[in-house]
Design a protein around this motif. Structure first.
Motif, mmCIF file in Angstrom:
data_model
loop_
_atom_site.group_PDB
_atom_site.id
_atom_site.type_symbol
_atom_site.label_atom_id
_atom_site.label_comp_id
_atom_site.label_asym_id
_atom_site.label_seq_id
_atom_site.Cartn_x
_atom_site.Cartn_y
_atom_site.Cartn_z
ATOM 1 N N ASN A 74 0.800 -1.215 0.000
ATOM 2 C CA ASN A 74 0.000 0.000 0.000
ATOM 3 C C ASN A 74 0.837 1.272 0.000
ATOM 4 O O ASN A 74 0.331 2.343 -0.329
ATOM 5 N N ASP A 75 2.115 1.160 0.400
ATOM 6 C CA ASP A 75 2.986 2.326 0.447
ATOM 7 C C ASP A 75 4.426 1.855 0.317
ATOM 8 O O ASP A 75 4.740 0.690 0.625
ATOM 9 N N LEU A 76 5.299 2.747 -0.134
ATOM 10 C CA LEU A 76 6.705 2.384 -0.297
ATOM 11 C C LEU A 76 7.588 3.606 -0.100
ATOM 12 O O LEU A 76 7.170 4.738 -0.323
ATOM 13 N N LYS A 77 8.824 3.353 0.320
ATOM 14 C CA LYS A 77 9.808 4.413 0.530
ATOM 15 C C LYS A 77 11.194 3.873 0.193
ATOM 16 O O LYS A 77 11.512 2.722 0.498
ATOM 17 N N TRP A 78 12.020 4.720 -0.413
ATOM 18 C CA TRP A 78 13.417 4.395 -0.665
ATOM 19 C C TRP A 78 14.270 4.798 0.541
ATOM 20 O O TRP A 78 13.932 5.749 1.256
ATOM 21 N N ASN A 79 15.387 4.117 0.727
ATOM 22 C CA ASN A 79 16.394 4.662 1.624
ATOM 23 C C ASN A 79 17.265 5.637 0.847
ATOM 24 O O ASN A 79 17.148 5.755 -0.378
ATOM 25 N N SER A 80 18.138 6.348 1.524
ATOM 26 C CA SER A 80 18.824 7.486 0.901
ATOM 27 C C SER A 80 19.838 7.074 -0.161
ATOM 28 O O SER A 80 20.165 7.881 -1.033
ATOM 29 N N ASP A 81 20.352 5.835 -0.121
ATOM 30 C CA ASP A 81 21.340 5.436 -1.121
ATOM 31 C C ASP A 81 20.754 4.561 -2.225
ATOM 32 O O ASP A 81 21.484 4.046 -3.073
ATOM 33 N N GLY A 82 19.438 4.376 -2.231
ATOM 34 C CA GLY A 82 18.787 3.643 -3.305
ATOM 35 C C GLY A 82 19.041 2.154 -3.317
ATOM 36 O O GLY A 82 18.806 1.499 -4.337
ATOM 37 N N SER A 83 19.473 1.587 -2.219
ATOM 38 C CA SER A 83 19.773 0.155 -2.171
ATOM 39 C C SER A 83 18.648 -0.672 -1.577
ATOM 40 O O SER A 83 18.680 -1.906 -1.656
ATOM 41 N N CYS A 84 17.658 -0.023 -0.986
ATOM 42 C CA CYS A 84 16.623 -0.760 -0.260
ATOM 43 C C CYS A 84 15.288 -0.029 -0.342
ATOM 44 O O CYS A 84 15.226 1.201 -0.334
ATOM 45 N N LEU A 85 14.214 -0.813 -0.437
ATOM 46 C CA LEU A 85 12.849 -0.289 -0.443
ATOM 47 C C LEU A 85 12.121 -0.771 0.803
ATOM 48 O O LEU A 85 12.233 -1.945 1.177
ATOM 49 N N LEU A 86 11.376 0.123 1.436
ATOM 50 C CA LEU A 86 10.503 -0.247 2.544
ATOM 51 C C LEU A 86 9.086 -0.345 2.001
ATOM 52 O O LEU A 86 8.567 0.616 1.424
#
Length: 464
Positions: free
Chosen positions: A427-439
């Motif tokens: 339902n929602d997603l966020k990147w971390n600051s270095d683009g290596s991981c998605l929440l």
């Protein structure tokens, strides 16, 4: 792409600015996990259910908004015994945010009575009377030296400039708005954009000393501005309107140099690639399949992971030729806040692309190429788009629709990624600051996905 297991959450989840930690609200508790091992590194107990979580810029402190109480609690990762509690008393707390120096917390009281700056270094606090909004109307310069806070008094909107070092008011000026909606500094801190409420189409550009550099008004009748966004390079200002158009202004003359329409029927000539989400049946060749008696006896009564409980289908994108008609929802004329116009938009890191969603066509995401001033792609989903986010390091876009799939677009193409977790809808997603991981967030759980770095060549395959 590799996925972690699902973990419980009941509220906000976010990466720390340095990408080392994930903060997760679980009822009254704030759980801090390591992003590599996903082990719990800190556990803080709050006095009420957590409504809001925000990291300080230095990733050392984190605040929790307990708006039902109302109260703010702040914690330190390096000093777990250190605690901070902010209570405005009868004035209440509607919103809280960190200052850029990570040592002050700004709270807005209920009914916008006052904005208070609380210092973590001493007991000093500064009040700004009559803030315009609770969660909006405050913007910091990129260098963190100044804050612009919108206030309203005597039926007039004002902008107050405060020093983030002493928190003294350096200046204030009135702005030509009927009902100021929001404010944002330009990426180079040279200008401030202010826009009016939807009832009045007005976008104003001010210099920090209060001079009006430009006033932009696309039309007079009808609902006006719905969304505004600076490009990361600071050269472009995108304005999304209720008339279903995206207009882009340049930073030299503050005039429009591009206008993009969002029509329900896309006709040629059109260079854009149209990717339509479809379900493709899986054709299995069973002629050479043979199962031993030991396998059948050992797996009787167990779920077979090779079989999808959603049917024998796989989700994929199909490239569609124009003309194409997009699903369109006409908003009712007798209800306020109609679902139409550009309600969602964001720039890519290199300022070349910008995606938009016309709220009356919620299943379509438009991607525009600013360098060539043309439509680059349209992603047509089966379900309304819930969230979309650019990779913070490159031109890669990820979106979700409340299904179990992730959808990705790059200039080389688009593809779908299935989440292997059972009954997990994104339902929602966020990147971390270095683009290596998605929440990735479901209704009451979350997981993370490790994302491979984009190859430097133009060739990009979903097998990567």
């Amino acid at each position: 792409m590799e996925f972690t297991e699902a973990y419980k959450q009941t509220g906000p989840c976010c990466f720390s600015p340095n990408s080392r930690y994930i903060a997760v609200a679980v009822d009254y508790r704030l759980v801090i996990r390591d992003t590599l091992s996903f082990k719990v590194v800190q556990l803080f107990s709050c006095l009420d259910k957590i409504s809001h979580v925000e990291w300080a810029n230095d990733s050392e402190y984190i605040l929790c908004g307990l708006y039902k109480r109302p109260m703010i609690q702040a914690w330190s990762l390096t000093q777990p015994e250190w605690t901070c509690k902010i209570d405005e008393g009868p004035a209440g707390i509607a919103y809280a945010r960190w200052s850029p120096d990570s040592r002050h917390i700004l709270t807005t009281s209920d009914f916008q009575l006052r904005l208070t700056v609380w210092s973590l270094l001493n007991t000093a606090c500064v009040h700004v009377q009559g803030p315009k909004h609770g969660s909006k109307g405050v913007s910091f310069t990129k260098d963190g030296k100044f804050a612009a806070i919108c206030t309203r008094r005597d039926c007039k909107d004002y902008v107050n400039l405060l020093s983030c070092h002493t928190w003294e008011i350096m200046g204030a000026f009135a702005v030509d708005t009927l009902d100021l909606a929001d404010i944002e500094w330009s990426p180079d801190d040279s200008a401030i954009v202010i826009w009016d409420s939807p009832l009045e189409y007005k976008v104003l550009i001010y210099s920090p000393d209060g001079r009006c550099l430009s006033k932009y008004q696309a039309y007079e009748s009808g609902l006006g501005v719905k969304s505004v966004s600076w490009s990361p390079c600071g050269q472009y200002l995108a304005v999304g309107s209720y008339d279903q158009m995206l207009r882009v202004l340049n930073h030299l003359t503050w005039k429009t140099f591009a206008e993009f329409m969002h029509l329900s029927t896309v006709r040629g000539p059109c260079c854009a690639a149209v990717f339509k989400e479809v379900d493709e049946p899986l054709h299995l060749n069973m002629s050479e399949l043979c199962l031993s008696n030991e396998f059948l006896q050992g797996n009787s009564g167990k779920r077979k992971y090779g079989v999808s409980h959603k049917g024998h289908f796989r989700v994929m994108y199909e490239v569609t030729e124009v003309p194409i008609s997009l699903p369109f929802q006409k908003p009712p004329a007798d209800k306020p806040n109609p679902k139409q116009g550009i309600g969602l938009m964001s720039w890519s890191k290199d300022s070349r692309y910008i995606y938009t969603r016309n709220d009356s066509m919620p299943t379509a995401l438009w991607i525009w190429d600013i360098h060539h001033l043309e439509l680059a792609a349209i992603l047509v989903q089966k379900d309304p788009i819930r969230a979309a986010a650019w990779d913070p390091t490159c031109s890669r876009l990820v979106l979700c629709t409340g299904s179990s799939h992730l959808y990705m677009w790059t200039p080389s193409g688009a593809y779908c990624v299935s989440n292997p977790l059972p009954q997990f809808n994104i339902n929602d997603l966020k990147w971390n600051s270095d683009g290596s991981c998605l929440l990735l967030k479901d209704k009451d759980s979350f997981c993370c996905a490790a994302v491979s770095l984009m190859p430097e060549s133009s060739e990009y395959s979903s097998d990567d």
